[in-house]
Scaffold this motif. Structure first.
Motif, PDB file in Angstrom:
ATOM      1  N   VAL A  96      -4.103  -1.603  -7.984  1.00 34.51           N
ATOM      2  CA  VAL A  96      -4.581  -1.517  -6.604  1.00 34.51           C
ATOM      3  C   VAL A  96      -4.972  -0.071  -6.311  1.00 34.51           C
ATOM      4  O   VAL A  96      -4.309   0.866  -6.755  1.00 34.51           O
ATOM      5  CB  VAL A  96      -3.498  -1.978  -5.605  1.00 34.51           C
ATOM      6  CG1 VAL A  96      -4.007  -1.855  -4.174  1.00 34.51           C
ATOM      7  CG2 VAL A  96      -3.092  -3.415  -5.882  1.00 34.51           C
ATOM      8  N   LYS A  97      -6.033   0.084  -5.555  1.00 38.89           N
ATOM      9  CA  LYS A  97      -6.507   1.430  -5.216  1.00 38.89           C
ATOM     10  C   LYS A  97      -7.057   1.432  -3.801  1.00 38.89           C
ATOM     11  O   LYS A  97      -7.619   0.439  -3.332  1.00 38.89           O
ATOM     12  CB  LYS A  97      -7.600   1.866  -6.197  1.00 38.89           C
ATOM     13  CG  LYS A  97      -8.220   3.226  -5.903  1.00 38.89           C
ATOM     14  CD  LYS A  97      -9.310   3.545  -6.910  1.00 38.89           C
ATOM     15  CE  LYS A  97      -9.980   4.877  -6.611  1.00 38.89           C
ATOM     16  NZ  LYS A  97     -11.032   5.206  -7.597  1.00 38.89           N
ATOM     17  N   TYR A 131      -9.105  -1.909  -3.020  1.00 38.18           N
ATOM     18  CA  TYR A 131      -9.567  -2.658  -4.180  1.00 38.18           C
ATOM     19  C   TYR A 131      -8.376  -3.211  -4.973  1.00 38.18           C
ATOM     20  O   TYR A 131      -7.324  -2.591  -5.052  1.00 38.18           O
ATOM     21  CB  TYR A 131     -10.401  -1.764  -5.111  1.00 38.18           C
ATOM     22  CG  TYR A 131     -11.343  -0.845  -4.389  1.00 38.18           C
ATOM     23  CD1 TYR A 131     -12.620  -1.263  -4.017  1.00 38.18           C
ATOM     24  CD2 TYR A 131     -10.951   0.456  -4.057  1.00 38.18           C
ATOM     25  CE1 TYR A 131     -13.481  -0.414  -3.336  1.00 38.18           C
ATOM     26  CE2 TYR A 131     -11.803   1.301  -3.371  1.00 38.18           C
ATOM     27  CZ  TYR A 131     -13.068   0.874  -3.017  1.00 38.18           C
ATOM     28  OH  TYR A 131     -13.910   1.712  -2.337  1.00 38.18           O
ATOM     29  N   THR A 132      -8.594  -4.373  -5.611  1.00 37.48           N
ATOM     30  CA  THR A 132      -7.592  -4.974  -6.478  1.00 37.48           C
ATOM     31  C   THR A 132      -8.274  -5.427  -7.762  1.00 37.48           C
ATOM     32  O   THR A 132      -9.383  -5.961  -7.727  1.00 37.48           O
ATOM     33  CB  THR A 132      -6.940  -6.198  -5.802  1.00 37.48           C
ATOM     34  OG1 THR A 132      -6.358  -5.806  -4.573  1.00 37.48           O
ATOM     35  CG2 THR A 132      -5.856  -6.790  -6.688  1.00 37.48           C
ATOM     36  N   TRP A 152      -5.258   4.624  -9.557  1.00 32.88           N
ATOM     37  CA  TRP A 152      -4.859   3.241  -9.316  1.00 32.88           C
ATOM     38  C   TRP A 152      -3.341   3.127  -9.407  1.00 32.88           C
ATOM     39  O   TRP A 152      -2.711   3.731 -10.266  1.00 32.88           O
ATOM     40  CB  TRP A 152      -5.493   2.306 -10.338  1.00 32.88           C
ATOM     41  CG  TRP A 152      -6.975   2.159 -10.194  1.00 32.88           C
ATOM     42  CD1 TRP A 152      -7.941   3.032 -10.615  1.00 32.88           C
ATOM     43  CD2 TRP A 152      -7.662   1.061  -9.587  1.00 32.88           C
ATOM     44  NE1 TRP A 152      -9.185   2.548 -10.312  1.00 32.88           N
ATOM     45  CE2 TRP A 152      -9.052   1.342  -9.684  1.00 32.88           C
ATOM     46  CE3 TRP A 152      -7.248  -0.122  -8.980  1.00 32.88           C
ATOM     47  CZ2 TRP A 152     -10.020   0.480  -9.192  1.00 32.88           C
ATOM     48  CZ3 TRP A 152      -8.216  -0.987  -8.490  1.00 32.88           C
ATOM     49  CH2 TRP A 152      -9.580  -0.689  -8.594  1.00 32.88           C
ATOM     50  N   ASP A 153      -2.761   2.323  -8.522  1.00 31.82           N
ATOM     51  CA  ASP A 153      -1.344   1.982  -8.612  1.00 31.82           C
ATOM     52  C   ASP A 153      -1.194   0.729  -9.443  1.00 31.82           C
ATOM     53  O   ASP A 153      -1.910  -0.263  -9.239  1.00 31.82           O
ATOM     54  CB  ASP A 153      -0.750   1.730  -7.215  1.00 31.82           C
ATOM     55  CG  ASP A 153      -0.571   3.001  -6.419  1.00 31.82           C
ATOM     56  OD1 ASP A 153      -0.574   4.083  -7.023  1.00 31.82           O
ATOM     57  OD2 ASP A 153      -0.432   2.895  -5.189  1.00 31.82           O
ATOM     58  N   LEU A 154      -0.250   0.757 -10.377  1.00 35.54           N
ATOM     59  CA  LEU A 154       0.003  -0.412 -11.210  1.00 35.54           C
ATOM     60  C   LEU A 154       1.178  -1.210 -10.651  1.00 35.54           C
ATOM     61  O   LEU A 154       2.225  -0.645 -10.328  1.00 35.54           O
ATOM     62  CB  LEU A 154       0.302  -0.001 -12.652  1.00 35.54           C
ATOM     63  CG  LEU A 154      -0.863   0.594 -13.443  1.00 35.54           C
ATOM     64  CD1 LEU A 154      -0.403   0.973 -14.844  1.00 35.54           C
ATOM     65  CD2 LEU A 154      -2.024  -0.393 -13.520  1.00 35.54           C
ATOM     66  N   SER A 192       0.708  -0.757   0.000  1.00 32.85           N
ATOM     67  CA  SER A 192       0.000   0.000   0.000  1.00 32.85           C
ATOM     68  C   SER A 192       0.916   0.979   0.000  1.00 32.85           C
ATOM     69  O   SER A 192       1.708   0.811   0.624  1.00 32.85           O
ATOM     70  CB  SER A 192      -0.713  -0.590   1.086  1.00 32.85           C
ATOM     71  OG  SER A 192      -1.823  -0.514   0.986  1.00 32.85           O
ATOM     72  N   ALA A 193       1.187   2.171  -1.128  1.00 35.29           N
ATOM     73  CA  ALA A 193       1.983   3.258  -0.629  1.00 35.29           C
ATOM     74  C   ALA A 193       1.305   3.785   0.588  1.00 35.29           C
ATOM     75  O   ALA A 193       0.121   3.965   0.588  1.00 35.29           O
ATOM     76  CB  ALA A 193       2.050   4.361  -1.645  1.00 35.29           C
TER      77      ALA A 193
END
Length: 232
Positions: free
Chosen positions: A137-138, A145-146, A121-123, A20-21
């Motif tokens: 992931v967000k 969420y994934t 969203w993070d990729l 998770s950042a």
């Protein structure tokens, strides 16, 4: 069933490779006592020592790291799960051990950037047995969420975290069964661990700033576990 098909894919390429950042990373203040250099020639040694003592006392009194500040910082660092982020820290790589069809695989997950499409969203990219796969992931105020980039996604957690809270994924119900557990894997000890029971009777575990750390199937077998965190 559409959910079971989607979950089976996510458990291999998404759930099993992390969720998770840390948006709420805490910085500890660094205070120092300045050393005063007296450029004037002292009249005598006793006067010099007296002036130096007074200046040192003055600087210590102004030191921001007094007892109250240090106590406050310690309290801030022990963040409970009501304010913690469960999004993967994108400054780390994550290594998991995944059991798939009796075969033990090592899965390496690496942050590759932000999704340029709609939403923040993070990729991430996973390497599984020599093959790479991307997932997104967000986290927002409503949950974690994934999913696939610009496609379907799965709800991992819903906020605020509460034991007994239920939420739907593709028409089937998951339940948050614990919100403040402790778990140890090869990667270390984790506090404020959240436990989720899926509709298929799997148990998923999530840790602050790490996301998914373990999956246990309906028979009680560990099928995915975080074994190493590697700073990038």
């Amino acid at each position: 069933m559409r959910l079971k098909f989607f979950v089976s894919i996510l458990l291999i390429f998404l759930f099993l490779v992390g969720c998770s950042a840390n948006k709420n990373s805490l910085e500890e203040e660094e205070g120092t006592v300045e050393e005063v250099n007296n450029k004037e020639e002292p009249i005598d040694k006793q006067e010099q020592e007296s002036e130096t003592d007074e200046e040192t006392e003055s600087n210590i009194e102004e030191d921001p790291r007094d007892e109250d500040v240090q106590a406050e910082q310690a309290e801030e660092q022990d963040v409970d799960n009501s304010s913690a982020s469960y999004l993967m820290d994108n400054t780390n790589d994550y290594v998991k051990e995944v059991i798939n069809g009796g075969q033990i695989l090592q899965v390496i997950t690496t942050y590759v950037g932000e999704d340029e499409g709609e939403g923040s969203w993070d990729l991430w990219e996973t390497t599984i047995d020599g093959e790479t796969h991307k997932f997104a992931v967000k986290e927002d105020e409503e949950g974690l969420y994934t999913g696939y980039p610009e496609s379907e996604y799965y709800v991992d957690l819903v906020y605020p975290l509460e034991e007994g809270k239920t939420f739907e994924n593709w028409g089937e119900v998951n339940t948050i069964t614990k919100i403040d557990g402790t778990m140890t894997t090869e990667a270390g000890e984790f506090n404020h661990v959240v436990e989720v029971k899926t509709a298929d009777n799997w148990t998923l575990f999530f840790a602050p700033t790490i996301g998914h750390i373990r999956s246990v199937d309906e028979n009680g077998n560990v099928v995915s576990e975080l074994i190493e965190i590697i700073p990038q």
